[in-house]
Design a protein around this motif. Structure first.
Motif, PDB file in Angstrom:
ATOM      1  N   GLY A   1       0.378  -1.025   0.092  1.00 18.36           N
ATOM      2  CA  GLY A   1       0.026   0.018   0.401  1.00 18.36           C
ATOM      3  C   GLY A   1       0.234   1.264   0.415  1.00 18.36           C
ATOM      4  O   GLY A   1       1.697   1.502   0.219  1.00 18.36           O
ATOM      5  N   THR A   2       0.214   3.027  -0.196  1.00 21.66           N
ATOM      6  CA  THR A   2       0.930   3.703  -0.160  1.00 21.66           C
ATOM      7  C   THR A   2       0.065   5.229  -0.142  1.00 21.66           C
ATOM      8  O   THR A   2      -0.839   4.425   0.281  1.00 21.66           O
ATOM      9  N   VAL A   3       0.393   5.817   0.391  1.00 24.06           N
ATOM     10  CA  VAL A   3      -0.293   6.954   0.657  1.00 24.06           C
ATOM     11  C   VAL A   3       0.764   8.516   0.470  1.00 24.06           C
ATOM     12  O   VAL A   3       2.063   7.988   0.238  1.00 24.06           O
ATOM     13  N   GLN A   4       0.718   9.867   0.211  1.00 24.08           N
ATOM     14  CA  GLN A   4       1.172  10.436  -0.236  1.00 24.08           C
ATOM     15  C   GLN A   4       0.888  12.067   0.938  1.00 24.08           C
ATOM     16  O   GLN A   4      -0.661  11.828   1.322  1.00 24.08           O
ATOM     17  N   LEU A   5       1.511  12.419   0.960  1.00 29.82           N
ATOM     18  CA  LEU A   5       1.297  14.226   1.633  1.00 29.82           C
ATOM     19  C   LEU A   5       1.765  15.125   0.422  1.00 29.82           C
ATOM     20  O   LEU A   5       2.578  14.896  -0.037  1.00 29.82           O
ATOM     21  N   VAL A   6       0.958  15.620   0.224  1.00 30.57           N
ATOM     22  CA  VAL A   6       0.668  16.688  -0.775  1.00 30.57           C
ATOM     23  C   VAL A   6       1.732  17.878  -0.030  1.00 30.57           C
ATOM     24  O   VAL A   6       0.451  18.728   0.302  1.00 30.57           O
ATOM     25  N   VAL A   7       2.812  18.065   0.666  1.00 29.81           N
ATOM     26  CA  VAL A   7       3.061  19.124   1.072  1.00 29.81           C
ATOM     27  C   VAL A   7       3.401  20.740   0.412  1.00 29.81           C
ATOM     28  O   VAL A   7       3.315  21.640   1.152  1.00 29.81           O
ATOM     29  N   ALA A   8       3.919  20.751  -0.952  1.00 27.30           N
ATOM     30  CA  ALA A   8       3.670  21.794  -1.363  1.00 27.30           C
ATOM     31  C   ALA A   8       2.509  22.924  -1.587  1.00 27.30           C
ATOM     32  O   ALA A   8       1.273  21.791  -2.735  1.00 27.30           O
TER      33      ALA A   8
ATOM     34  N   VAL B   1      -3.131  -2.657   7.403  1.00 28.91           N
ATOM     35  CA  VAL B   1      -2.275  -1.853   6.518  1.00 28.91           C
ATOM     36  C   VAL B   1      -3.058  -0.114   6.578  1.00 28.91           C
ATOM     37  O   VAL B   1      -1.868   0.916   6.615  1.00 28.91           O
ATOM     38  N   GLY B   2      -3.692   0.048   5.337  1.00 26.94           N
ATOM     39  CA  GLY B   2      -4.917   1.611   6.215  1.00 26.94           C
ATOM     40  C   GLY B   2      -4.152   2.535   7.351  1.00 26.94           C
ATOM     41  O   GLY B   2      -4.171   3.046   7.330  1.00 26.94           O
TER      42      GLY B   2
ATOM     43  N   SER C   1      -2.779  11.786   0.347  1.00 26.08           N
ATOM     44  CA  SER C   1      -3.305  11.901  -1.850  1.00 26.08           C
ATOM     45  C   SER C   1      -3.126  10.868  -1.606  1.00 26.08           C
ATOM     46  O   SER C   1      -2.396   9.568  -1.214  1.00 26.08           O
ATOM     47  N   LYS C   2      -3.831   9.517  -2.791  1.00 29.02           N
ATOM     48  CA  LYS C   2      -4.004   7.981  -3.297  1.00 29.02           C
ATOM     49  C   LYS C   2      -3.413   7.395  -1.937  1.00 29.02           C
ATOM     50  O   LYS C   2      -2.651   7.005  -1.952  1.00 29.02           O
ATOM     51  N   MET C   3      -4.402   7.497  -0.867  1.00 25.36           N
ATOM     52  CA  MET C   3      -4.385   5.775   0.365  1.00 25.36           C
ATOM     53  C   MET C   3      -5.002   4.808  -0.260  1.00 25.36           C
ATOM     54  O   MET C   3      -6.021   4.912  -1.352  1.00 25.36           O
ATOM     55  N   LEU C   4      -3.956   3.698  -1.138  1.00 24.42           N
ATOM     56  CA  LEU C   4      -3.704   2.789  -1.866  1.00 24.42           C
ATOM     57  C   LEU C   4      -3.852   1.174  -0.915  1.00 24.42           C
ATOM     58  O   LEU C   4      -2.423   1.723  -0.848  1.00 24.42           O
TER      59      LEU C   4
END
Length: 186
Positions: free
Chosen positions: A88-95, A120-121, A107-110
């Motif tokens: 799994g993966t997740v992103q933080l858009v910090v900009a 996992v989540g 974003s994109k919590m997969l």
């Protein structure tokens, strides 16, 4: 029990799961595994900005652009892995714009269907919140079209703001509602 827990493609997996932030070099190297997760989620019906059928080249291109964003310091990319690879993966858009330096978009919590119902989540969410704090963020926001994800976010202390009807499309077509959440980081 969640329908995702009954998915026939899900393996029980007894391997230890680790969650960590990827460096820019690691992000580029993780593109194949991240691509597998994205393809699985879209195939499974997740409304995550892509339409089905999603081809591998398009998915890889997306992850290469994410890796470039990590390199530029615009994103924080986290992955959950076990002995079989990326789960799994997740992103933080910090900009963010100049008037929002305190905020990041989650974003994109997969989570791959084979790894669902293993915590996992929840582990990704906790790690993303920790990464947000470490980056000096005090507010995180996200949106979702998944009732299963809504339960996860609510359990993790996120606050539901509201629902926008017909906000996006499901991967196979048809409009779906999107729910927005926020969490103030202490």
């Amino acid at each position: 029990m969640d329908a995702a827990c009954l998915d026939p493609n899900r393996r029980s997996g007894d391997g230890a799961v680790t969650v960590h932030v990827l460096t820019s070099g690691e992000a580029g190297a993780a593109v194949p595994g991240l691509t597998d997760v994205l393809l699985d989620c879209v195939e499974g019906g997740a409304s995550v900005s892509f339409m089905a059928p999603l081809d591998r080249a398009t998915a890889e291109g997306f992850w290469r652009s994410v890796a470039a964003g990590v390199e530029r310091g615009e994103r924080i990319l986290l992955v959950a892995e076990d002995g079989d690879g990326v789960l799994g993966t997740v992103q933080l858009v910090v900009a963010q714009p100049p008037n929002q330096p305190h905020r990041a978009d989650l974003s994109k919590m997969l989570v791959h269907r084979r790894a669902r119902c293993r915590g996992v989540g929840a582990a990704l969410m906790q790690a993303a919140e920790d990464a947000g704090r470490a980056a000096g963020k005090t507010l995180l926001v996200l949106d979702t079209a998944s009732p299963e994800a809504e339960r996860l976010y609510t359990r993790a202390g996120w606050v539901k703001v509201g629902v926008i009807p017909n906000f996006a499309l499901w991967p196979q077509g048809g409009l779906c509602d999107t729910t927005f959440f926020y969490k103030a980081l202490g």
